[in-house]
Design a protein around this motif. Structure first.
Motif, PDB file in Angstrom:
ATOM      1  N   UNK A  11      -4.614   2.769  -2.164  1.00 44.69           N
ATOM      2  CA  UNK A  11      -5.962   2.463  -1.644  1.00 44.69           C
ATOM      3  C   UNK A  11      -6.822   3.162  -2.584  1.00 44.69           C
ATOM      4  N   UNK A  12      -7.963   2.617  -3.189  1.00 42.00           N
ATOM      5  CA  UNK A  12      -9.057   2.973  -4.034  1.00 42.00           C
ATOM      6  C   UNK A  12     -10.420   3.218  -2.939  1.00 42.00           C
ATOM      7  N   UNK A  13     -10.304   4.495  -2.586  1.00 43.33           N
ATOM      8  CA  UNK A  13     -11.148   4.806  -1.364  1.00 43.33           C
ATOM      9  C   UNK A  13     -12.822   4.973  -1.534  1.00 43.33           C
ATOM     10  N   UNK A  14     -13.166   5.044  -2.877  1.00 43.21           N
ATOM     11  CA  UNK A  14     -14.472   5.491  -3.253  1.00 43.21           C
ATOM     12  C   UNK A  14     -14.604   6.824  -3.509  1.00 43.21           C
ATOM     13  N   UNK A  15     -13.548   7.774  -2.950  1.00 43.34           N
ATOM     14  CA  UNK A  15     -13.527   9.222  -3.336  1.00 43.34           C
ATOM     15  C   UNK A  15     -12.232   9.696  -3.796  1.00 43.34           C
ATOM     16  N   UNK A  16     -11.448   8.876  -4.265  1.00 46.01           N
ATOM     17  CA  UNK A  16     -10.248   8.952  -4.721  1.00 46.01           C
ATOM     18  C   UNK A  16      -9.085   8.190  -4.232  1.00 46.01           C
ATOM     19  N   UNK A  17      -8.098   8.192  -4.742  1.00 46.97           N
ATOM     20  CA  UNK A  17      -6.645   6.952  -4.442  1.00 46.97           C
ATOM     21  C   UNK A  17      -6.025   7.916  -3.757  1.00 46.97           C
ATOM     22  N   UNK A  18      -5.407   7.018  -2.842  1.00 46.05           N
ATOM     23  CA  UNK A  18      -4.337   7.396  -2.141  1.00 46.05           C
ATOM     24  C   UNK A  18      -3.004   6.491  -2.420  1.00 46.05           C
ATOM     25  N   UNK A  19      -1.957   7.072  -2.743  1.00 45.45           N
ATOM     26  CA  UNK A  19      -0.782   6.489  -3.210  1.00 45.45           C
ATOM     27  C   UNK A  19       0.323   6.338  -2.348  1.00 45.45           C
ATOM     28  N   UNK A  20       1.002   5.210  -1.699  1.00 44.98           N
ATOM     29  CA  UNK A  20       1.739   5.112  -0.800  1.00 44.98           C
ATOM     30  C   UNK A  20       3.305   4.862  -1.585  1.00 44.98           C
ATOM     31  N   UNK A  21       4.018   5.798  -1.677  1.00 41.23           N
ATOM     32  CA  UNK A  21       5.466   5.659  -2.144  1.00 41.23           C
ATOM     33  C   UNK A  21       5.348   6.542  -3.456  1.00 41.23           C
ATOM     34  N   UNK A  22       6.158   7.215  -3.712  1.00 33.66           N
ATOM     35  CA  UNK A  22       6.153   7.926  -5.115  1.00 33.66           C
ATOM     36  C   UNK A  22       7.133   7.069  -6.132  1.00 33.66           C
ATOM     37  N   UNK A  23       7.819   6.262  -5.663  1.00 34.85           N
ATOM     38  CA  UNK A  23       8.833   5.729  -6.739  1.00 34.85           C
ATOM     39  C   UNK A  23      10.074   6.205  -6.832  1.00 34.85           C
ATOM     40  N   UNK A  24      11.119   5.606  -7.627  1.00 34.19           N
ATOM     41  CA  UNK A  24      12.373   6.110  -7.478  1.00 34.19           C
ATOM     42  C   UNK A  24      12.716   6.797  -8.853  1.00 34.19           C
ATOM     43  N   UNK A  25      11.622   7.150  -9.586  1.00 32.65           N
ATOM     44  CA  UNK A  25      11.870   7.805 -10.739  1.00 32.65           C
ATOM     45  C   UNK A  25      10.477   8.557 -11.155  1.00 32.65           C
ATOM     46  N   UNK A  26      10.492   9.389 -11.815  1.00 29.91           N
ATOM     47  CA  UNK A  26       9.048   9.867 -12.602  1.00 29.91           C
ATOM     48  C   UNK A  26       8.339   8.958 -13.275  1.00 29.91           C
ATOM     49  N   UNK A  27       9.362   7.874 -14.363  1.00 29.82           N
ATOM     50  CA  UNK A  27       8.590   6.991 -15.111  1.00 29.82           C
ATOM     51  C   UNK A  27       7.962   6.048 -14.424  1.00 29.82           C
ATOM     52  N   UNK A  28       8.489   5.681 -13.087  1.00 27.43           N
ATOM     53  CA  UNK A  28       7.886   4.635 -12.205  1.00 27.43           C
ATOM     54  C   UNK A  28       6.604   5.315 -11.788  1.00 27.43           C
ATOM     55  N   UNK A  29       6.525   6.404 -11.317  1.00 25.80           N
ATOM     56  CA  UNK A  29       5.334   7.046 -10.867  1.00 25.80           C
ATOM     57  C   UNK A  29       4.301   7.108 -12.052  1.00 25.80           C
ATOM     58  N   UNK A  30       4.772   7.389 -13.297  1.00 28.17           N
ATOM     59  CA  UNK A  30       3.702   7.630 -14.346  1.00 28.17           C
ATOM     60  C   UNK A  30       3.281   6.321 -14.594  1.00 28.17           C
TER      61      UNK A  30
END
Length: 316
Positions: free
Chosen positions: A68-87
């Protein structure tokens, strides 16, 4: 706005079993992400994962990673199955906005929700999860990581077990920029600590594994299907216009009701008939699930689901 609604119409038209992607190994070869994120409605984005089991080819991106792009920062839902996906998701976020990521929400305690936490923790981003999800990951995180390392091989590099930094019981409300974000535990569903992210001002719910529609839902040993149906009533009561499910394309309440609630009701009805007739576990594997045979992962999950529901319902 008119152009945005056109994009949404295309997505919803695609949100049918015919658009499921179990047989397509990767739809975004430039990235470890399975698909490039799309803007579902204004300021709400999702990278739609494969509807197949996790594999090296899809990098374990077989669930939806939303932000979600809130206008005051981003909220991410789900970190992903590995660090490379998150990155990789973070890199896509930077292409959309220069707002910093201010929070990550884990939809439950499963690997594809939490294993990417290790990347986000390195970025010093707070990570939120329901208490039961945190406990599940703490108890089984090492095994979850090992299973991911087995299929993801070199793509698992940089991933470690990192739980949430903050937990809640029933509800956490976040007021950030243009969004009121209600993170809700509506009761037992697919896995321990399942939550939904409800955006009441735009009538959109990121349902997590409360709701499925393009792939057959999996029933685990710990999944209480009767309790899931009770929790479903609270989910329906949101009266969401838009649904971003845990797996599969954005859709609406009708579709997820048809392939989640109606599937559970159907399977439990078939098993109840069998039990009342004195049937056995061996016979349970062959109960009729044909109305759902077109869904992805049906071959992998249908008989397993039937057996687990039989074992549960024997004692109800």
């Amino acid at each position: 706005m008119r152009a945005q609604l056109s994009v949404l119409a295309v997505l919803f038209a695609a949100a049918s079993p015919a658009a499921a992607s179990e047989q397509i190994a990767d739809q975004y070869p430039q990235s470890v992400l399975y698909q490039k994120p799309v803007e579902v409605i204004p300021y709400v984005w999702s990278a739609i994962g494969a509807t197949a089991p996790p594999t090296y080819e899809n990098s374990g991106h077989n669930n939806n990673l939303s932000f979600l792009v809130t206008g005051e920062g981003v909220i991410v839902i789900n970190a992903g199955a590995c660090a490379q996906l998150a990155e990789a998701l973070h890199e896509e976020i930077k292409l959309v906005t220069d707002e910093p990521v201010r929070m990550v929400i884990n939809e439950n305690g499963q690997g594809h929700a939490m294993l990417g936490n290790s990347y986000w923790a390195e970025q010093q981003v707070p990570i939120l999860a329901q208490v039961a999800a945190a406990e599940e990951f703490e108890a089984h995180g090492a095994d979850i990581l090992a299973r991911m390392q087995d299929y993801n091989r070199d793509k698992a590099e940089g991933t470690s077990v990192q739980g949430p930094t903050e937990t809640f019981e029933d509800e956490k409300v976040i007021e950030m920029g243009r969004f009121r974000v209600e993170v809700k535990n509506l009761g037992p569903a697919h896995a321990p600590g399942d939550i939904v992210v409800w955006l009441p001002d735009v009538s959109l719910v990121i349902s997590g594994d409360m709701a499925f529609h393009e792939r057959l839902l999996p029933i685990f040993d710990e999944t209480d299907t009767a309790a899931w149906l009770e929790s479903w009533e609270a989910f329906e009561a949101l009266e969401a216009t838009y649904v971003i499910p845990g797996h599969g394309h954005p859709t609406n309440m009708h579709q997820v009701r048809r392939y989640t609630r109606d599937y559970l009701v159907h399977l439990r009805g078939e098993i109840r008939t069998l039990i009342d007739a004195g049937g056995s576990l061996k016979e349970a594997y062959y109960v009729d699930q044909s109305p759902f045979a077109h869904l992805d992962t049906f071959e992998q999950l249908a008989t397993r689901n039937a057996g687990r529901v039989f074992e549960q319902m024997e004692w109800e």
